[in-house]
Design a protein around this motif. Sequence first.
Motif, PDB file in Angstrom:
ATOM      1  N   TYR A  30      56.257  61.589  35.045  1.00  0.00           N
ATOM      2  CA  TYR A  30      57.037  61.949  36.226  1.00  0.00           C
ATOM      3  C   TYR A  30      58.310  61.104  36.275  1.00  0.00           C
ATOM      4  N   PRO A  31      59.386  61.668  36.845  1.00  0.00           N
ATOM      5  CA  PRO A  31      60.683  60.984  36.798  1.00  0.00           C
ATOM      6  C   PRO A  31      60.759  59.653  37.529  1.00  0.00           C
ATOM      7  N   LYS A  32      60.294  59.579  38.781  1.00  0.00           N
ATOM      8  CA  LYS A  32      60.537  58.366  39.558  1.00  0.00           C
ATOM      9  C   LYS A  32      59.579  58.283  40.739  1.00  0.00           C
ATOM     10  N   ALA A  33      58.962  57.113  40.894  1.00  0.00           N
ATOM     11  CA  ALA A  33      58.037  56.888  42.006  1.00  0.00           C
ATOM     12  C   ALA A  33      58.759  57.037  43.337  1.00  0.00           C
ATOM     13  N   ASP A  34      58.028  57.557  44.304  1.00  0.00           N
ATOM     14  CA  ASP A  34      58.478  57.647  45.692  1.00  0.00           C
ATOM     15  C   ASP A  34      59.607  58.653  45.926  1.00  0.00           C
ATOM     16  N   THR A  35      59.785  59.588  45.011  1.00  0.00           N
ATOM     17  CA  THR A  35      60.687  60.714  45.263  1.00  0.00           C
ATOM     18  C   THR A  35      59.807  61.877  45.713  1.00  0.00           C
ATOM     19  N   PRO A  36      60.357  62.879  46.396  1.00  0.00           N
ATOM     20  CA  PRO A  36      59.505  63.921  46.992  1.00  0.00           C
ATOM     21  C   PRO A  36      58.559  64.623  46.016  1.00  0.00           C
ATOM     22  N   GLY A  37      59.064  65.124  44.905  1.00  0.00           N
ATOM     23  CA  GLY A  37      58.206  65.845  43.953  1.00  0.00           C
ATOM     24  C   GLY A  37      57.162  64.950  43.324  1.00  0.00           C
ATOM     25  N   CYS A  38      57.562  63.734  42.965  1.00  0.00           N
ATOM     26  CA  CYS A  38      56.637  62.805  42.316  1.00  0.00           C
ATOM     27  C   CYS A  38      55.566  62.342  43.289  1.00  0.00           C
ATOM     28  N   THR A  39      55.939  62.187  44.556  1.00  0.00           N
ATOM     29  CA  THR A  39      54.963  61.804  45.580  1.00  0.00           C
ATOM     30  C   THR A  39      53.946  62.924  45.774  1.00  0.00           C
ATOM     31  N   LYS A  40      54.422  64.172  45.911  1.00  0.00           N
ATOM     32  CA  LYS A  40      53.499  65.315  46.069  1.00  0.00           C
ATOM     33  C   LYS A  40      52.549  65.409  44.884  1.00  0.00           C
ATOM     34  N   GLN A  41      53.089  65.207  43.674  1.00  0.00           N
ATOM     35  CA  GLN A  41      52.276  65.309  42.468  1.00  0.00           C
ATOM     36  C   GLN A  41      51.220  64.192  42.435  1.00  0.00           C
ATOM     37  N   GLY A  42      51.623  62.962  42.730  1.00  0.00           N
ATOM     38  CA  GLY A  42      50.678  61.844  42.734  1.00  0.00           C
ATOM     39  C   GLY A  42      49.574  62.038  43.759  1.00  0.00           C
ATOM     40  N   ILE A  43      49.955  62.505  44.945  1.00  0.00           N
ATOM     41  CA  ILE A  43      48.964  62.762  45.996  1.00  0.00           C
ATOM     42  C   ILE A  43      48.013  63.883  45.560  1.00  0.00           C
ATOM     43  N   ALA A  44      48.549  64.948  44.976  1.00  0.00           N
ATOM     44  CA  ALA A  44      47.706  66.073  44.546  1.00  0.00           C
ATOM     45  C   ALA A  44      46.710  65.634  43.470  1.00  0.00           C
ATOM     46  N   PHE A  45      47.171  64.852  42.488  1.00  0.00           N
ATOM     47  CA  PHE A  45      46.235  64.370  41.461  1.00  0.00           C
ATOM     48  C   PHE A  45      45.202  63.433  42.086  1.00  0.00           C
ATOM     49  N   SER A  46      45.623  62.584  43.031  1.00  0.00           N
ATOM     50  CA  SER A  46      44.688  61.662  43.687  1.00  0.00           C
ATOM     51  C   SER A  46      43.648  62.422  44.502  1.00  0.00           C
ATOM     52  N   GLU A  47      44.098  63.449  45.238  1.00  0.00           N
ATOM     53  CA  GLU A  47      43.164  64.233  46.052  1.00  0.00           C
ATOM     54  C   GLU A  47      42.118  64.934  45.188  1.00  0.00           C
ATOM     55  N   ALA A  48      42.468  65.252  43.946  1.00  0.00           N
ATOM     56  CA  ALA A  48      41.540  65.935  43.033  1.00  0.00           C
ATOM     57  C   ALA A  48      40.845  64.955  42.087  1.00  0.00           C
ATOM     58  N   SER A  49      41.054  63.647  42.277  1.00  0.00           N
ATOM     59  CA  SER A  49      40.529  62.669  41.308  1.00  0.00           C
ATOM     60  C   SER A  49      39.010  62.728  41.163  1.00  0.00           C
ATOM     61  N   SER A  50      38.279  62.994  42.260  1.00  0.00           N
ATOM     62  CA  SER A  50      36.818  63.077  42.135  1.00  0.00           C
ATOM     63  C   SER A  50      36.415  64.293  41.302  1.00  0.00           C
ATOM     64  N   GLU A  51      37.201  65.371  41.400  1.00  0.00           N
ATOM     65  CA  GLU A  51      36.905  66.559  40.590  1.00  0.00           C
ATOM     66  C   GLU A  51      37.203  66.303  39.107  1.00  0.00           C
ATOM     67  N   PHE A  52      38.287  65.575  38.821  1.00  0.00           N
ATOM     68  CA  PHE A  52      38.575  65.209  37.432  1.00  0.00           C
ATOM     69  C   PHE A  52      37.483  64.286  36.907  1.00  0.00           C
ATOM     70  N   GLU A  53      37.084  63.325  37.747  1.00  0.00           N
ATOM     71  CA  GLU A  53      36.016  62.381  37.386  1.00  0.00           C
ATOM     72  C   GLU A  53      34.730  63.142  37.060  1.00  0.00           C
ATOM     73  N   ALA A  54      34.374  64.129  37.879  1.00  0.00           N
ATOM     74  CA  ALA A  54      33.167  64.932  37.660  1.00  0.00           C
ATOM     75  C   ALA A  54      33.242  65.705  36.349  1.00  0.00           C
TER      76      ALA A  54
END
Length: 155
Positions: A39-63
Amino acid sequence: MTQDIIPGTPAPDFTLPRSGGGTVALSELRGRSVVLYFYPKADTPGCTKQGIAFSEASSEFEAADAVVVGVSKDPVEKHDRFAAKHGLSIILASDADGSTCEDYGVWGEKSMYGKTFMGIERSTFLIDAEGVIREVWRKVKVPGHVDAVLAAVRA
């Protein structure tokens, strides 16, 4: 000259400093699938949305026995602040010298508002348990991307 990063080719190894301290190395993640996203840069709108989306799905990736690693050229301290501010639960790695970005072919010319500059092309790579590239997503658009990656991990 870096190899073409396409499905079926070995993923370039890396060892990078990571959020929370220590390092993350692709070779140490063998035996699990790895979702490596740039991702291009931390704390920019797109990168923040992407980080949050991957984090919200982290238990599913873990599973699905997969680990998610986000990479940018930001320093580790910025990754730590970014993760804390947005409650990110994924690994964020710092490629300050850009060598891993170059190895994966994500560093290049970009343009925005008529200006041309060098930067990271938002890209994701699915690496299997043996270290082989299985899927490649280039010029990623954030909406729906995490669902597509999760479907590929489960497939």
